[in-house]
Design a protein around this motif. Structure first.
Motif, PDB file in Angstrom:
ATOM      1  N   GLN A 170       0.811  -1.215   0.000  1.00 13.68           N
ATOM      2  CA  GLN A 170       0.000   0.000   0.000  1.00 13.68           C
ATOM      3  C   GLN A 170       0.848   1.271   0.000  1.00 13.68           C
ATOM      4  OE1 GLN A 170      -2.471  -1.613   3.408  1.00 13.68           O
ATOM      5  NE2 GLN A 170      -4.098  -0.682   2.180  1.00 13.68           N
ATOM      6  N   TYR A 188       1.822   1.505   7.042  1.00 15.21           N
ATOM      7  CA  TYR A 188       1.873   0.584   5.910  1.00 15.21           C
ATOM      8  C   TYR A 188       3.253  -0.034   5.728  1.00 15.21           C
ATOM      9  CZ  TYR A 188      -2.695   2.235   4.276  1.00 15.21           C
ATOM     10  OH  TYR A 188      -4.027   2.547   4.156  1.00 15.21           O
ATOM     11  N   VAL A 202       3.146   0.713  -5.058  1.00 12.90           N
ATOM     12  CA  VAL A 202       1.783   0.621  -4.546  1.00 12.90           C
ATOM     13  C   VAL A 202       0.982  -0.362  -5.407  1.00 12.90           C
ATOM     14  CG1 VAL A 202      -0.362   1.874  -4.100  1.00 12.90           C
ATOM     15  CG2 VAL A 202       1.842   2.960  -3.626  1.00 12.90           C
TER      16      VAL A 202
END
Length: 369
Positions: free
Chosen positions: A91, A179, A203
C-alpha cells in the motif's frame, strides 16, 4: 319248496322298514352337509371371483409396490477451495527491508509478514505533525480575536479549514508509516511469495498470497431433479481421493439454475482441523437427507406427464390408468428412490407406453406365470 304265506309277509315288512331307515339316514346326512356350508358361509367370506376381462381394454403387467424406510443421500462431484484467500498488496512505495515469512509458513492473525523502509515515511510524519501544531495554534489565536470582533468570519473559517487540512495530512502520514509494517489479516498459510528482501515495491504490487485452509469450501453442481430436497444446514460428508472423509454443513443452495447446464450451484463448509493441503482438489460430496418413507423402482418405469412432471403410471380401483407425480430422492445401483406416492401402489411394469391416464386396462400381475 315255496315259503308259507305268513313267512313271505313278514319278510316284506322287514324290507320296507330297512328302506325307510335308509331314506331317513340319507335325509339327515343331506341336512347336516347343508347346515355345515351355511355356517361356514357365515364365518368366511365367499371366494373372490376373478373379474371378467374387458375385451376392448389393453392388457398390461403390473406389480404392487409398498413404501419402505429410506435415508436418502445426494452424491455429486465437487471442488475443494480455501474458505478464505487473499493476495496481500503493498500500500506504499518503498524498499522491502525484511521478509519475515517463508513459503508455506503458518501465521496467526496480526503477525508481521514484511517490513518496508520507514525512513521517508517517518520524516513525512514529523513534518505533518509540525504543520498541524502550527495550524492549531493559529486557529486558537483566531478564536480569541474572533470573540473580540477583531477577526472577520472569512479569516476565521480559513484558519479552521487549514487546521483540518493539517490534521488530515498528519493522519495520512501516520497511515503511510503504518503501511511499512505489513501484518497478516487472518490466520492462514503463505501460499505464494514473489518478493525478496531488497526489492523496491510499488503501490499495489503483490507481496504474498495468504490462504485459510482450517475450513474448506466444497463447491458442486446438482441436477435440477435433485435440488428440491436440499436446504442449508443439512449435514454433508466430503470423500477425498485417498478415501478419507471430512464432515461439514451445507451452507448455500442457489435459487437459479445455470443456464448452460440446468444445474444448481451448492456450497458446503468442510472442517479441516489438520490443515491438510487439499485445497483445489476434487472430492465427492454426500448430502444426507432426513429419513422418510419411499419407493424403490426401476428408472425405466418413470415417464413424463402432460405438464412435464416426472411420474409413474399405475392402476386405480376401477382398473383405469392413473398418472402419479413423483419426486426423485436418490439413486443407487439397484434403482431410484422416489417420494410422493401412496403407501401401496399398483404400478404398470409392462405396457405403460401404450396407455394414457384414464384408459381402462386388463392388469396382469407380474408375479403370475
Amino acid at each position: 319248496m315255496p315259503f308259507p304265506p305268513a313267512f313271505r309277509e313278514r319278510l316284506q315288512r322287514l324290507q320296507r322298514n330297512h328302506l325307510i331307515v335308509a331314506l331317513v339316514l340319507a335325509g339327515l346326512l343331506i341336512l347336516w352337509l347343508a347346515s355345515g356350508d351355511f355356517l361356514r358361509a357365515k364365518d368366511e367370506p365367499p371366494e373372490e371371483q376373478p373379474q371378467p376381462e374387458d375385451s376392448k381394454a389393453f392388457r398390461v403387467e403390473t406389480s404392487v409396490l409398498e413404501a419402505e424406510p429410506h435415508s436418502p443421500v445426494h452424491v455429486v462431484q465437487g471442488e475443494l477451495l480455501p474458505i478464505r484467500e487473499v493476495e496481500i498488496l503493498s500500500q506504499t512505495s518503498a524498499h522491502l527491508t525484511e521478509r519475515a515469512v517463508d513459503w508455506g509458513a503458518v501465521v496467526a492473525e496480526g503477525d508481521v509478514l514484511f517490513r518496508l523502509d520507514p525512513e521517508a515515511r517517518a520524516a513525512e510524519l514529523a513534518q505533518a505533525e509540525a504543520a498541524l501544531a502550527l495550524s492549531q495554534a493559529e486557529l486558537k489565536g483566531g478564536e480569541v480575536l474572533r470573540r473580540k470582533n477583531l477577526l472577520s468570519e472569512t479569516e476565521y473559517l480559513r484558519l479552521k479549514s487549514a487546521a483540518a487540512s493539517a490534521y488530515a495530512e498528519r493522519e495520512q502520514s501516520a497511515l503511510q508509516l503504518a503501511y511499512s509494517k505489513i501484518r497478516a489479516p487472518f490466520a492462514g498459510v503463505i501460499d505464494r511469495l514473489p518478493v525478496e528482501e531488497g526489492d523496491y515495491v510499488q503501490v499495489g504490487e503483490p507481496l504474498a498470497t495468504l490462504v485459510d485452509i482450517a475450513v474448506l469450501r466444497l463447491i458442486a453442481y446438482v441436477p435440477q431433479q435433485q435440488i428440491y430436497a436440499l436446504r442449508p444446514g443439512q449435514s454433508v460428508e466430503a470423500k477425498l481421493l485417498d478415501g478419507s472423509t471430512l464432515p461439514g454443513i451445507l451452507t448455500f443452495v442457489a435459487s437459479r439454475a445455470e443456464s448452460s447446464t440446468r444445474s444448481f450451484r451448492i456450497e458446503a463448509q468442510v472442517d479441516n482441523p489438520e490443515r491438510r493441503r487439499i485445497a483445489g482438489s476434487s472430492a465427492t460430496l454426500t448430502v444426507r437427507l432426513s429419513d422418510q418413507k419411499a419407493h424403490r423402482l426401476s428408472p425405466a418405469l418413470l415417464s413424463l406427464g402432460e405438464g412435464g412432471q416426472l411420474g409413474i403410471k399405475s392402476i386405480d380401483a376401477e382398473r383405469k390408468v392413473t398418472f402419479l407425480p413423483v419426486e426423485i430422492l436418490s439413486f443407487d445401483p439397484d434403482g431410484v428412490w422416489v417420494g410422493g406416492l401412496p403407501e401401496e401402489v399398483e404400478v404398470i411394469t409392462l405396457g405403460a407406453g401404450f396407455v394414457t391416464a384414464g384408459d381402462p386396462v386388463n392388469p396382469v400381475s407380474a408375479e403370475q406365470p
